[in-house]
Design a protein around this motif. Structure first.
Motif, short mmCIF file in Angstrom:
data_model
loop_
_atom_site.label_atom_id
_atom_site.label_comp_id
_atom_site.label_asym_id
_atom_site.label_seq_id
_atom_site.Cartn_x
_atom_site.Cartn_y
_atom_site.Cartn_z
N PHE A 20 44.34 -25.05 17.84
CA PHE A 20 45.11 -24.61 19.15
C PHE A 20 45.07 -23.12 19.33
N ALA A 21 45.46 -22.39 18.13
CA ALA A 21 45.32 -20.94 18.28
C ALA A 21 44.03 -20.43 18.61
N GLN A 22 42.84 -21.02 18.12
CA GLN A 22 41.57 -20.48 18.58
C GLN A 22 41.32 -20.52 20.05
N ARG A 23 41.85 -21.82 20.42
CA ARG A 23 41.45 -22.18 21.77
C ARG A 23 42.51 -21.37 22.99
N VAL A 38 45.90 -13.38 16.84
CA VAL A 38 46.85 -14.65 16.45
C VAL A 38 46.78 -14.97 15.21
N VAL A 39 48.05 -15.02 14.85
CA VAL A 39 48.33 -15.64 13.34
C VAL A 39 49.06 -16.84 13.24
N TRP A 40 49.16 -17.59 12.33
CA TRP A 40 50.13 -18.97 12.58
C TRP A 40 50.40 -19.16 10.89
N ARG A 41 51.45 -20.00 11.08
CA ARG A 41 52.03 -20.62 9.78
C ARG A 41 52.77 -21.83 10.13
N LEU A 42 52.73 -22.80 9.29
CA LEU A 42 53.61 -23.84 9.40
C LEU A 42 55.24 -23.63 9.05
N GLU A 43 55.96 -24.30 9.73
CA GLU A 43 57.27 -24.06 9.96
C GLU A 43 58.18 -25.44 9.05
N ASP A 44 58.87 -25.09 7.97
CA ASP A 44 59.60 -26.32 7.45
C ASP A 44 60.93 -26.68 8.23
N SER A 45 61.37 -25.76 9.12
CA SER A 45 62.72 -26.21 9.76
C SER A 45 62.31 -27.20 10.86
N VAL A 143 54.43 -22.17 13.97
CA VAL A 143 54.69 -20.97 14.81
C VAL A 143 53.43 -20.13 14.71
N LEU A 144 53.09 -19.61 16.04
CA LEU A 144 52.22 -18.70 16.17
C LEU A 144 52.65 -17.64 16.74
N GLU A 145 51.97 -16.20 16.12
CA GLU A 145 52.39 -14.87 16.77
C GLU A 145 51.11 -14.42 17.57
N PRO A 153 54.24 -8.47 19.12
CA PRO A 153 53.82 -9.75 19.02
C PRO A 153 55.03 -10.95 19.78
N GLN A 154 54.05 -11.65 20.33
CA GLN A 154 54.96 -12.68 20.90
C GLN A 154 54.91 -14.10 20.22
N THR A 155 55.96 -14.75 20.21
CA THR A 155 55.90 -16.04 19.47
C THR A 155 55.75 -17.15 20.38
N LEU A 156 55.15 -18.06 19.88
CA LEU A 156 54.95 -19.62 20.53
C LEU A 156 55.20 -20.36 19.08
#
Length: 294
Positions: A20-23, A38-45, A143-145, A153-156
């Protein structure tokens, strides 16, 4: 996230988020001419702490699935304004800003559906999207930045249901087996032959052309606008057979050709074999198309 689920979800959610980040990056580059970082990480919350505007995108492939994207009102505005500024529009109404944001999301999810279909080996149909109060209870988050130009940076937030992730997870083993078989086959090919094979492989341009050819088969609804007006409720209630509504356009003015709520051309009404038609006189520029979004 429970430990038993995290083992199952980690890989498919990572694949989904990265794709999704690439697209999303490609969609923004296509509309603005500039690729964001675009950078992303998995979120545990289970839920983000801040209040977000959530958009649900539904798709189906035998399974009815939903994916959600959440963003603050500020982020929605920044992305929408960034797209409009690239078109030379510095001042826009809130509805135009929101529409530009949703168009970028729609393009990203359309490409994601194709990627998902290729991974699952089935046709994935992208259905309607809508604003919702939040993702499903069992949704897992990432989370995507996004960094747009020189701005902050804008957070999605990206959310996917467990059932959808399980379907993606089920395809992992065949993919790994295919990759291993491919690796073994390549190991058996002489270096010279492998280099020649790579030289003769399809170029990126050719692959892009094939993708574009597929998109060219997508049917778009086209409507013609003869004019508009506004009436008080009391006048609407008085309408009857034989009533005449005066529009804001004279008989000599061109009609508008509208695709996806956007005016793309203007022309004159003609008759073709007993049916109404429109002879195109003017194609609207990209900047003017964005201005006509409603």
């Amino acid at each position: 996230m429970p430990e038993a689920e995290s083992v199952l979800v980690k890989d498919p959610l990572g694949w989904l988020t990265e794709t999704f980040a690439q697209r999303l990056s490609e969609a923004l580059e296509l509309t603005t001419g500039e690729a964001p970082q675009v950078v992303w990480r998995l979120e545990d919350s289970t839920q983000p702490a801040e209040e977000l505007l959530w958009r649900e995108h539904k798709c189906s492939w035998g399974l009815q699935a939903s994916f959600w994207v959440g963003a603050s009102k500020l982020t929605v505005g920044e992305i929408g304004k960034h797209v409009l500024r690239a078109a030379g529009i510095e001042t826009a109404e809130d509805v135009e800003i929101e529409t530009s944001y949703l168009e970028v999301l729609g393009q990203a999810f359309s490409s994601l559906a194709q990627e998902l279909g290729a991974r699952l080996g089935v046709e994935v149909v992208l259905e309607e999207s809508q604003w919702v109060s939040g993702p499903g209870e069992k949704a897992h988050l990432a989370v995507l930045e996004l960094t747009l130009g020189a701005g902050p940076p804008q957070t999605l937030w990206l959310a996917a249901g467990l059932e959808s992730l399980e379907a993606i997870q089920a395809t992992r083993e065949p993919d790994q087996a295919a990759q291993q078989a491919t690796k073994q086959s390549l190991d058996e090919v002489p270096a010279g032959a492998l280099a020649e094979s790579r030289r003769q492989s399809p170029s990126v341009d050719r692959i892009c052309r094939k993708t574009l050819e597929l998109l060219m088969e997508v049917e778009m609804p086209v409507s013609i606008s003869f004019g508009r007006t506004q009436l008080p409720l009391r006048d609407l209630l008085k309408l009857n057979t034989g009533s005449i509504i005066e529009l804001d356009r004279t008989v000599n003015e061109p009609v508008e050709v509208i695709v996806n709520n956007c005016v793309i051309a203007r022309g004159e009404v003609v008759v073709v074999e007993g049916n109404y038609g429109v002879r195109i006189h003017e194609i609207i520029s990209r900047e003017d198309r964005l201005r006509t979004l409603r």
